[in-house]
Design a protein around this motif. Structure first.
Motif, PDB file in Angstrom:
ATOM      1  N   GLN A  52       0.822  -1.205   0.000  1.00 40.37           N
ATOM      2  CA  GLN A  52       0.000   0.000   0.000  1.00 40.37           C
ATOM      3  C   GLN A  52       0.860   1.261   0.000  1.00 40.37           C
ATOM      4  OE1 GLN A  52      -3.420   0.057  -0.324  1.00 40.37           O
ATOM      5  NE2 GLN A  52      -2.980   2.222  -0.706  1.00 40.37           N
ATOM      6  N   SER A  53       1.994   1.223   0.704  1.00 41.66           N
ATOM      7  CA  SER A  53       2.885   2.381   0.723  1.00 41.66           C
ATOM      8  C   SER A  53       3.474   2.647  -0.662  1.00 41.66           C
ATOM      9  CB  SER A  53       4.002   2.192   1.753  1.00 41.66           C
ATOM     10  OG  SER A  53       4.939   1.228   1.308  1.00 41.66           O
ATOM     11  N   LEU A  54       3.766   1.588  -1.407  1.00 44.99           N
ATOM     12  CA  LEU A  54       4.285   1.751  -2.771  1.00 44.99           C
ATOM     13  C   LEU A  54       3.210   2.300  -3.702  1.00 44.99           C
ATOM     14  CD1 LEU A  54       6.356  -1.558  -3.094  1.00 44.99           C
ATOM     15  CD2 LEU A  54       7.251   0.768  -2.810  1.00 44.99           C
ATOM     16  N   VAL A  55       1.968   1.855  -3.504  1.00 41.15           N
ATOM     17  CA  VAL A  55       0.856   2.370  -4.309  1.00 41.15           C
ATOM     18  C   VAL A  55       0.638   3.846  -4.007  1.00 41.15           C
ATOM     19  CG1 VAL A  55      -1.628   2.210  -4.739  1.00 41.15           C
ATOM     20  CG2 VAL A  55      -0.259   0.124  -4.521  1.00 41.15           C
ATOM     21  N   ASP A  56       0.678   4.208  -2.700  1.00 44.42           N
ATOM     22  CA  ASP A  56       0.470   5.603  -2.298  1.00 44.42           C
ATOM     23  C   ASP A  56       1.533   6.522  -2.884  1.00 44.42           C
ATOM     24  OD1 ASP A  56      -1.729   4.815  -0.841  1.00 44.42           O
ATOM     25  OD2 ASP A  56      -0.668   4.712   1.076  1.00 44.42           O
ATOM     26  N   ASP A  57       2.749   6.013  -3.030  1.00 43.77           N
ATOM     27  CA  ASP A  57       3.845   6.816  -3.576  1.00 43.77           C
ATOM     28  C   ASP A  57       3.914   6.729  -5.102  1.00 43.77           C
ATOM     29  OD1 ASP A  57       4.526   7.638  -1.073  1.00 43.77           O
ATOM     30  OD2 ASP A  57       6.192   6.248  -0.828  1.00 43.77           O
ATOM     31  N   ASP A  58       2.905   6.074  -5.706  1.00 42.29           N
ATOM     32  CA  ASP A  58       2.817   5.981  -7.164  1.00 42.29           C
ATOM     33  C   ASP A  58       3.984   5.194  -7.769  1.00 42.29           C
ATOM     34  OD1 ASP A  58       1.362   6.427  -9.479  1.00 42.29           O
ATOM     35  OD2 ASP A  58       2.508   8.223  -9.997  1.00 42.29           O
ATOM     36  N   LEU A  59       4.524   4.253  -7.008  1.00 43.52           N
ATOM     37  CA  LEU A  59       5.592   3.400  -7.516  1.00 43.52           C
ATOM     38  C   LEU A  59       5.041   2.065  -8.016  1.00 43.52           C
ATOM     39  CD1 LEU A  59       8.298   4.068  -4.786  1.00 43.52           C
ATOM     40  CD2 LEU A  59       8.271   4.928  -7.125  1.00 43.52           C
TER      41      LEU A  59
END
Length: 205
Positions: A52-59
């Motif tokens: 989820q953190s990677l999705v939030d950072d658009d990675l």
């Protein structure tokens, strides 16, 4: 025997992102929870939060298809994300510089006509003098503000107290004059002269 050091959150993000880049496939969360612990040493419990953190950072991209959510990330994803972030920061910088220039121009316009000349100093001195006179006049007006009902009532009360005090002392003087006159057989006019008492003294109505 030393304890095994845990994997940091940043390291987990790096490893999970590597998994996407190496596989270059679409994954569901359940699939990642099976693969990530084996291949990247990420605990099952933390896979969801790291993802989820990677999705939030658009990675990492995500898309819901039917009832399932699929995740993927291609090698150029990170480059594009960094480029967008850089472009956003550059735009904010341009806006900030533009605002700074406007503030400087406004300051310059405000300074025009306020240069420290002798004429301006004289006018400021005159203005200060007029203001001081005005404030003094306002204070005097407040002191003589008899039209103020509260002030009028207070003055009337004070006047009544003063009148009662005058009549009380007048009565005391008359009593003392009468006692002296009867005790020592002294004329009232002599007492008035001796003690500098006004012969016309009387009670205040």
């Amino acid at each position: 025997m030393s304890k095994r050091k845990g994997v940091s959150a940043d390291e987990k993000r790096t490893r999970l992102l590597e998994l996407f880049r190496e596989k270059q496939e679409f994954f569901q969360l359940k699939e990642l929870e099976k693969i990530a612990p084996k291949e990247k040493g990420i605990t099952v419990q933390s896979v969801k939060d790291v993802l989820q953190s990677l999705v939030d950072d658009d990675l990492v991209d995500s898309e819901k298809i039917g009832t399932s959510i699929y995740y993927w990330s291609y090698p150029n994803k990170s480059v594009n994300a960094k480029r967008r972030r850089t472009e956003g920061l550059a735009a904010r910088l341009r806006e900030g510089l533009h605002g700074l220039e406007e503030a400087r121009a406004e300051t310059q316009r405000a300074r025009e006509g306020r240069e420290p000349t002798e004429e301006r100093a004289a006018l400021l001195g005159e203005w200060a003098e007029v203001r001081a006179r005005h404030e003094a006049a306002v204070r005097r007006l407040q002191e003589h503000d008899v039209d103020n009902p509260e002030r009028f009532l207070a003055m009337r009360s004070q006047t009544q107290v003063a009148k009662e005090a005058v009549n009380r002392w007048t009565d005391n003087i008359f009593t003392m004059k009468s006692w002296c006159k009867n005790k020592f057989a002294i004329e009232e006019s002599v007492l008035d002269t001796q003690f500098e008492i006004d012969p016309e003294m009387d009670y205040v109505d």
